[in-house]
Design a protein around this motif. Structure first.
Motif, short mmCIF file in Angstrom:
data_model
loop_
_atom_site.label_atom_id
_atom_site.label_comp_id
_atom_site.label_asym_id
_atom_site.label_seq_id
_atom_site.Cartn_x
_atom_site.Cartn_y
_atom_site.Cartn_z
N PRO A 297 1.04 -0.92 -0.47
CA PRO A 297 -0.16 -0.09 0.05
C PRO A 297 0.84 1.12 -0.20
N PRO A 298 0.85 2.16 -0.81
CA PRO A 298 1.04 3.59 -0.92
C PRO A 298 1.74 4.09 0.52
N ALA A 299 2.54 4.47 0.80
CA ALA A 299 2.89 5.65 2.10
C ALA A 299 1.72 6.52 1.99
N PRO A 300 1.26 7.16 2.89
CA PRO A 300 0.26 8.17 3.37
C PRO A 300 0.94 9.69 3.08
N PRO A 301 0.33 10.38 2.71
CA PRO A 301 0.95 11.97 1.76
C PRO A 301 1.96 12.79 3.37
N PRO A 302 3.57 12.59 3.13
CA PRO A 302 3.77 13.46 3.83
C PRO A 302 2.45 14.68 4.22
N VAL A 303 3.06 14.92 5.67
CA VAL A 303 2.50 16.01 6.30
C VAL A 303 3.35 17.19 6.47
N SER A 304 2.77 18.69 5.77
CA SER A 304 4.09 19.34 5.58
C SER A 304 3.96 19.82 7.14
N PRO A 305 5.25 20.52 7.57
CA PRO A 305 5.30 20.45 8.97
C PRO A 305 4.97 22.48 9.09
N THR A 306 4.10 22.47 10.13
CA THR A 306 4.29 23.69 10.80
C THR A 306 5.14 24.65 10.99
N PRO A 307 5.84 24.87 10.76
CA PRO A 307 6.36 26.25 11.32
C PRO A 307 5.73 27.00 12.23
N PRO A 308 7.29 26.97 13.62
CA PRO A 308 6.70 26.79 15.17
C PRO A 308 6.70 28.35 15.29
N VAL A 309 5.78 28.47 16.78
CA VAL A 309 5.16 29.67 16.47
C VAL A 309 6.27 30.56 17.83
N LYS A 310 6.20 31.72 17.31
CA LYS A 310 7.74 31.90 17.77
C LYS A 310 6.40 33.11 18.64
N PRO A 311 6.60 32.94 20.56
CA PRO A 311 6.58 33.51 21.36
C PRO A 311 7.17 35.16 21.62
N VAL A 312 5.64 35.81 21.66
CA VAL A 312 5.83 37.36 21.58
C VAL A 312 6.26 37.95 22.77
N SER A 313 7.19 38.06 23.51
CA SER A 313 7.44 38.99 24.20
C SER A 313 6.73 40.15 24.54
N ASP A 314 6.16 41.10 26.14
CA ASP A 314 5.52 41.53 26.25
C ASP A 314 5.98 42.98 26.32
N GLY A 315 7.57 43.11 26.40
CA GLY A 315 8.32 44.31 25.97
C GLY A 315 8.41 44.68 24.02
N ALA A 316 8.61 43.73 24.10
CA ALA A 316 8.55 43.56 21.97
C ALA A 316 7.05 44.09 21.20
N LYS A 317 7.74 45.23 20.01
CA LYS A 317 7.12 45.76 19.61
C LYS A 317 6.00 44.89 18.55
N ARG A 318 4.71 44.45 18.12
CA ARG A 318 4.34 43.55 17.05
C ARG A 318 4.22 44.68 15.86
N PRO A 319 4.35 43.75 14.85
CA PRO A 319 4.17 44.56 13.43
C PRO A 319 2.76 44.87 13.29
N GLY A 320 2.26 45.57 12.40
CA GLY A 320 1.25 46.49 12.12
C GLY A 320 1.03 46.72 11.33
N LEU A 321 -0.02 46.95 10.38
CA LEU A 321 -0.51 47.83 9.43
C LEU A 321 -1.46 48.99 9.72
N ARG A 322 -0.82 49.82 9.15
CA ARG A 322 -2.18 50.85 9.14
C ARG A 322 -1.58 51.69 7.66
N VAL A 323 -3.56 52.94 7.46
CA VAL A 323 -3.36 52.91 6.54
C VAL A 323 -2.49 54.31 6.07
N VAL A 324 -2.46 54.66 4.88
CA VAL A 324 -1.70 55.92 4.91
C VAL A 324 -2.01 56.12 4.19
N LYS A 325 -2.31 57.28 3.51
CA LYS A 325 -3.12 58.49 2.79
C LYS A 325 -2.61 59.37 1.84
#
Length: 138
Positions: free
Chosen positions: A110-138
């Motif tokens: 029987p064929p091997a099951p299709p490989p599962v693509s690895p999920t990238p590790p989630v980086k924990p956000v530290s309290d003091g780190a500035k999070r990236p964000g989007l803003r509207v520029v006019k």
């Protein structure tokens, strides 16, 4: 030295050759091989089914070293088909019968099951780190 099966390579080559010659590729499938998913109501008394795999007859055709998979309509109903390479007994052109037949495999695995693509590790956000964000520029 043990080598992998040459069947999937021949399948892909003969498929391309049949299309290049403006013919319609069909595969002969042993529907009783483990892992084969085809509409059983269309399997003949010998346990075989012939499938048209031309680009106009199927959708999402995928051929790799383990299996051939695609979507096809049977009596107007869409079916997802999965055929391990060991279940394919031959590939040929409908118009003239030219192609290649294969010997049934003694013990198709029987064929091997299709490989599962690895999920990238989630980086924990530290309290003091500035999070990236989007803003509207006019």
């Amino acid at each position: 030295m043990s080598m992998s099966s040459s069947r999937p390579y021949f399948l892909r080559a003969i498929y391309e050759w049949i299309l290049d010659n403006n013919c319609t590729p069909h595969i002969l499938v042993d529907a009783h091989v483990q892992g084969t998913q085809v509409p059983q109501q269309h399997v003949n008394k010998d346990g075989q089914i012939i499938l048209n795999i031309s680009p106009s007859a199927v959708k999402d055709l995928f051929m790799d070293n383990t299996a051939v998979s695609f979507n096809a309509r049977f009596s107007g109903v869409v079916n997802n088909l999965y055929v391990p390479c060991g279940a394919i007994l031959g590939i040929y052109a409908r118009e003239n019968g030219q192609g290649m037949m294969f010997e049934p495999e003694a013990n198709p695995q029987p064929p091997a099951p299709p490989p599962v693509s690895p999920t990238p590790p989630v980086k924990p956000v530290s309290d003091g780190a500035k999070r990236p964000g989007l803003r509207v520029v006019k």
